[in-house]
Design an enzyme around this catalytic site. Structure first.
Site, PDB file in Angstrom:
ATOM      1  CE  LYS A 147     -14.408 -17.609   6.678  1.00 35.68           C
ATOM      2  NZ  LYS A 147     -15.108 -18.252   5.554  1.00 35.68           N
TER       3      LYS A 147
ATOM      4  CG  HIS B 163      18.032  16.831  -2.669  1.00 32.51           C
ATOM      5  ND1 HIS B 163      17.277  16.511  -1.563  1.00 32.51           N
ATOM      6  CD2 HIS B 163      18.777  17.917  -2.319  1.00 32.51           C
ATOM      7  CE1 HIS B 163      17.534  17.364  -0.587  1.00 32.51           C
ATOM      8  NE2 HIS B 163      18.441  18.218  -1.017  1.00 32.51           N
TER       9      HIS B 163
END
Length: 529
Positions: free
Chosen positions: A141, A281
């Site tokens: 922070k 695929h």
């Protein structure tokens, strides 16, 4: 010193993973930085002859409660959270004797590893870190003033900045803060998921997914899409945990196909013989078993040689020389197996662009796990399709029961159909697929496409008759009408496996009886969208 650089005069080091700790501390000390530390970290540094001050000397409280309480104190959090540019914060620090902490080096108790090794509930709870995440969040922070290091991979970057400039750059501190919050977020996600499961709440009110980046990919499904591969922290063997022995990094599509291939081939127990799956695929274009691994590969390859070009090959046993030589007969993108013999690796070395990946073992197809996908505004989450089929639960619904050979092929076909995009139709003969219809909007179209491809392949192989003659067929969901089943019968199939459950089951059963087919119902379906 440029304006965005904050000097580092005091560093706090408290790590569970002590990789690189001694070198880091020594170089910080040589740069004139005062070191604070706790417990085992302090002991290791003193043993290395590095001067360090105990956090308990700063807080005037000893570590207590088996180390649960040591850094949760205003003298520590004030030093991390104080805004150096705020006069009131500086005044509060001066009033209470709080010294600034400019660099925090913390990593967390190994909670995920503790859970992964099957530790007891009490041990898992004890490995939930409290002080570490609190300090990390405080420092992150306050990244305008404080740098936070949670990963040894970033030590060198910070050390280089300190040694070159006497402090850390603003951009570096911001980047490290993002990494830090990602880590605490993932940590909390792991604790939350474990606790939900441990308390019998598999679908908690809030579900958090987290991952650790393994690599950035060149692009996603298409070149205009950015992509990366993340680990979910599990030890499941597969493409994310495999070792790449040769070849360039896998693409997004390679990874997707390799995952599909390895999960499919894992359906076949190596104790029952070698198996091979070839994927293109994300759909199988051939799956086979054989007396040898090479035979299994050739059986899979002969299902659809055209589609196999440029595909992914997955094996359920160690890759050997003969199979490697067979695979090299056409262009293949990736091969994945639970190990590879030295002579097989030598064969593949002639094709350095072919990716060879190995794992220590196969994934367990029946292991409970979650499957997720994005939808607009959220996620769809479900149990993975891991429920095994109990052969004893199969119900023969036709006048004729399958022969022993037909039943073996029916079960093989069912395992494959589970991994074929819906609507899925799979023809199998002699322990190998001979026709696969995938992803069609109509089940009858899938049946026709699979039969047509089989006929084309038979012609290419110089066979007089389509390979679907004398085959069995699996359907991932019920036949809503008899038409799809009749297409399979016309193709030469002699037995059928399907879930059942259609309003027209009686009509479909009657059609099977009229065609002389044997048919069994499984009572479960395998949609794969």
């Amino acid at each position: 010193m440029t304006s965005d650089i904050r000097p580092v005069r005091t560093a706090l080091l408290s790590v569970a993973d002590k990789t690189g700790l001694t070198d880091l501390a020594r170089r910080l000390s040589e740069a004139g930085i005062a070191l604070l530390s706790t417990g085992g970290s302090a002991a290791q540094l003193r043993e290395a002859g590095i001067g360090v001050r105990d956090v308990s000397d700063v807080t005037q409280f000893p570590e207590m409660m088996d180390g649960r309480v040591k850094t949760l104190h205003p003298m520590i959090h004030g030093g991390l959270l104080a805004d150096r540019d705020n006069p009131e914060h500086r005044a509060a620090m001066a009033e209470h004797g709080i010294g600034p902490i400019d660099l925090l080096v913390v990593n967390l108790y190994p909670f995920e590893a503790t859970v992964a090794r099957g530790a007891s509930y009490a041990d898992c709870v004890e490995n939930i870190d409290i002080g570490g995440p609190a300090m990390i969040r405080a420092a992150a922070k306050n990244h305008a003033s404080v740098a936070v290091l949670i990963d040894p991979a970033d030590y060198e970057t910070v050390l280089t900045e300190i040694e070159s400039h006497g402090g850390t750059r603003a951009a570096t501190r911001a980047r490290l803060a993002a990494i830090a919050y990602g880590r605490t977020g993932a940590y909390d996600a792991a604790v939350s998921s474990w606790l939900a499961n441990a308390t019998g709440e598999p679908w908690p009110r809030r579900r958090v997914f987290a991952g650790r980046q393994l690599e950035k990919l060149r692009y996603g499904e298409n070149p205009h899409q950015a992509a990366a591969l993340y680990s979910d922290g599990s030890a499941r063997p597969g493409v994310a945990t495999a070792e790449l022995l040769q070849g360039k990094p896998l693409s997004y599509n390679n990874i997707n196909d390799t995952d599909a291939a390895y999960e499919l081939v894992a359906e076949f127990d190596p104790a029952e013989g070698p198996a091979c799956a070839i994927i293109k695929h994300a759909n199988p274009c051939g799956v086979g078993r054989g007396a040898s691994l090479e035979a299994a590969y050739r059986a899979a390859f002969d299902c659809d040689r055209v589609s196999a070009f440029g595909g992914v090959v997955a094996l359920n046993t160690r890759l050997d020389r003969a199979t490697a030589q067979a695979i090299l007969e056409i262009f293949t993108e990736v091969v994945i197996a639970p190990g590879a013999d030295a002579d097989a690796r030598e064969v593949f070395s002639a094709k350095p662009n072919l990716r060879l990946m190995t794992t220590d073992e196969l994934p367990d197809p029946a292991a409970p796990r979650l499957a997720t996908r994005n939808v607009a505004g959220g996620y769809l989450v479900q149990d993975a399709d891991a429920l095994p089929l109990d052969p004893a639960a199969l119900k023969v619904v036709t006048k004729r029961a399958p022969t022993e050979a037909e039943m073996a092929d029916l079960l093989f076909a069912w395992h494959v159909a589970k991994h074929v995009k819906s609507n899925a139709i799979v023809y199998v003969k002699g322990g190998a697929t001979v026709g696969i219809g995938a992803g069609q909007m109509s089940r009858v179209d899938s049946a026709r496409i699979a039969a047509r491809k089989s006929a084309e392949m038979a012609e290419a192989l110089g066979l007089e008759r389509p390979t679907t003659e004398g085959s069995v067929v699996a359907s991932d969901a019920f036949f809503p009408f008899a038409d799809g089943l009749l297409v399979a019968a016309e193709a030469g199939a002699t037995a059928v496996i399907q879930p059942g459950g259609s309003m027209r089951d009686a009509e479909v059963i009657a059609a099977a009886d009229a065609a002389g087919l044997a048919m069994v119902f499984t009572g479960m379906r395998h949609f794969r969208h």
